[in-house]
Scaffold this active site. Structure first.
Site, PDB file in Angstrom:
ATOM      1  N   LYS A 196      -0.706  -4.791  11.297  1.00  0.00           N
ATOM      2  CA  LYS A 196      -0.420  -3.778  10.277  1.00  0.00           C
ATOM      3  C   LYS A 196      -0.358  -2.414  10.966  1.00  0.00           C
ATOM      4  CE  LYS A 196      -2.105  -1.797   5.987  1.00  0.00           C
ATOM      5  NZ  LYS A 196      -3.030  -1.944   4.871  1.00  0.00           N
ATOM      6  N   LYS A 249       3.466  -6.191   9.116  1.00  0.00           N
ATOM      7  CA  LYS A 249       3.696  -5.222   8.053  1.00  0.00           C
ATOM      8  C   LYS A 249       3.849  -3.830   8.642  1.00  0.00           C
ATOM      9  CE  LYS A 249       1.209  -3.182   4.260  1.00  0.00           C
ATOM     10  NZ  LYS A 249      -0.024  -3.055   3.586  1.00  0.00           N
TER      11      LYS A 249
HETATM   12  C1  PBG Z   1      -4.368  -1.193   1.630  1.00  0.00           C
HETATM   13  C2  PBG Z   1      -2.945  -1.597   1.621  1.00  0.00           C
HETATM   14  C3  PBG Z   1      -1.805  -0.802   1.861  1.00  0.00           C
HETATM   15  C4  PBG Z   1      -0.706  -1.608   1.606  1.00  0.00           C
HETATM   16  C5  PBG Z   1      -1.187  -2.874   1.260  1.00  0.00           C
HETATM   17  N1  PBG Z   1      -2.577  -2.850   1.287  1.00  0.00           N
HETATM   18  C6  PBG Z   1      -1.654   0.633   2.171  1.00  0.00           C
HETATM   19  C7  PBG Z   1      -2.263   1.257   3.323  1.00  0.00           C
HETATM   20  O1  PBG Z   1      -2.772   0.644   4.252  1.00  0.00           O
HETATM   21  O2  PBG Z   1      -2.248   2.480   3.309  1.00  0.00           O
HETATM   22  C8  PBG Z   1       0.717  -1.179   1.684  1.00  0.00           C
HETATM   23  C9  PBG Z   1       1.677  -1.894   0.810  1.00  0.00           C
HETATM   24  C10 PBG Z   1       2.967  -1.216   0.571  1.00  0.00           C
HETATM   25  O3  PBG Z   1       3.262  -0.104   1.070  1.00  0.00           O
HETATM   26  O4  PBG Z   1       3.755  -1.810  -0.164  1.00  0.00           O
HETATM   27  N2  PBG Z   1      -5.037  -1.276   2.807  1.00  0.00           N
END
Ligand code: PBG
Length: 326
Positions: A196, A249
């Site tokens: 991520k 992601k």
């Molecule tokens: C929370 C989380 C996030 C997303 C999914 N879970 C945001 C972040 O890390 O700031 C992003 C999902 C999206 O942008 O569609 N940790």
């Protein structure tokens, strides 16, 4: 006889029939997962401004939502909660009667066959909006893991099929796997948000889930967008810790990472087609720059072509309609 003019690739593109026959990547509705934002209150269905066609919904509206998703043939949902109250430790995230926990039960009651994935993080539940417990201005990784363990158990006990930790704490997958196993949830799967990245593409989501950090950013725990090798180490860590599914992601700016993961691992790979990717496409469609159906199916197909088996996407419903209606 190796090249032009004997060799003409146009022969394989002449008709729709032959193009269908030689198509290498076939996107299916069965590859898609739809994210849902659950909010407190009653009879709420509020459109998220930056994400047209996506809503924050209250629990009483969930059965209708699940029925709609099922009717399109979408196999599963990813649940996020927007709690009424936040605190310094995000304690509501592990409440046995929390929004997500109740949503799991309602989803399963509505359709026992639907696959329910629960996002596991603190950012939507904690007053400062970071993904973990803070020590000063920094996240305390190991203290955070203690709370993740509790959240995982509450979600598993509600009936979640797959727990998906998204906070990027070191050791989160192993900690959760162990907690599940020692409490009898050996059949509950873990999908690590393995690679991520600290991405600008999450902007609309943070509105949708009210989870922006109140100060600083997430760069001390999410991966630098410049680093594919470090992403591979994160994936390896999740594999070593027992992840059933690995996730990359965002998707589109990271297709190389999806592709490298596909080449190196035999685990199912999920890709999260995140909010910013969705909203930019919607803005382009609204501006008349691109055609909705063809651009969305092209994007989803490219994510699958790169190597993803599972695509989590806010486009899932519209794509399902096109994929099933042809
Ligand atoms: C929370 C989380 C996030 C997303 C999914 N879970 C945001 C972040 O890390 O700031 C992003 C999902 C999206 O942008 O569609 N940790």
């Amino acid at each position: 006889m190796a090249g032009y003019p004997e060799n003409r690739l146009h022969r394989l593109r002449k008709t729709a029939g032959i193009r269908d026959l030689v198509r290498e990547t076939k996107l299916s509705v069965k590859n898609l997962i739809f994210p849902i934002f659950i909010t407190y209150g009653e009879n709420i269905k509020t459109e998220i401004k930056s994400m047209p066609g996506n809503y924050q919904i209250s629990l009483d509206n969930l059965p209708g939502e699940i029925r709609e998703i099922t009717s399109w043939g979408i196999p599963g949902v990813l649940l996020f909660g927007l709690p009424r109250k936040k605190d310094e430790t995000g304690s509501y995230a592990s409440s046995s009667t929390g929004l997500v926990q109740e949503a799991v039960r309602i989803a399963k009651d509505t359709n026992p066959d639907i696959l329910v994935i629960t996002d596991l993080c603190l950012c939507g539940y904690i007053s400062h909006g970071h993904c973990g417990i803070l020590d000063g201005e920094n996240v305390d990784n190991d203290k955070t893991l203690d709370t993740y363990r509790e959240i995982a158990l509450s979600q598993a006990s509600a009936g979640s099929d797959i727990i998906a930790p998204s906070g990027m704490m070191d050791g989160q997958v192993g900690t959760i796997r162990k907690a599940l196993d020692t409490n009898g949830y050996t059949d509950t799967a873990v999908m690590g948000y393995s690679a991520k990245f600290a991405s600008s593409f999450y902007g609309p989501f943070r509105d949708a889930s009210d989870s922006s950090p109140s100060f600083g950013d997430r760069k001390s725990y999410q991966i630098d967008p410049a680093n594919w090798r470090m992403a591979m180490r994160e994936i390896q860590a999740d594999v070593d810790e027992g992840a059933d599914i690995i996730m990359i992601k965002p998707s589109l700016a990271y297709l190389d990472v999806i592709n490298r993961a596909r080449a190196s691992y035999n685990h199912p790979i999920a890709a999260y087609n995140v909010s910013g990717e969705f909203s930019m496409v919607k803005a382009g469609i609204a501006a008349g720059i691109v055609d909705a159906q063809t651009i969305i199916l092209e994007i989803l197909t490219s994510i699958k072509r790169a190597g993803a088996d599972i695509i989590i996407s806010y486009h899932a419903k519209e794509a399902a309609r096109w994929l099933t209606e042809g």
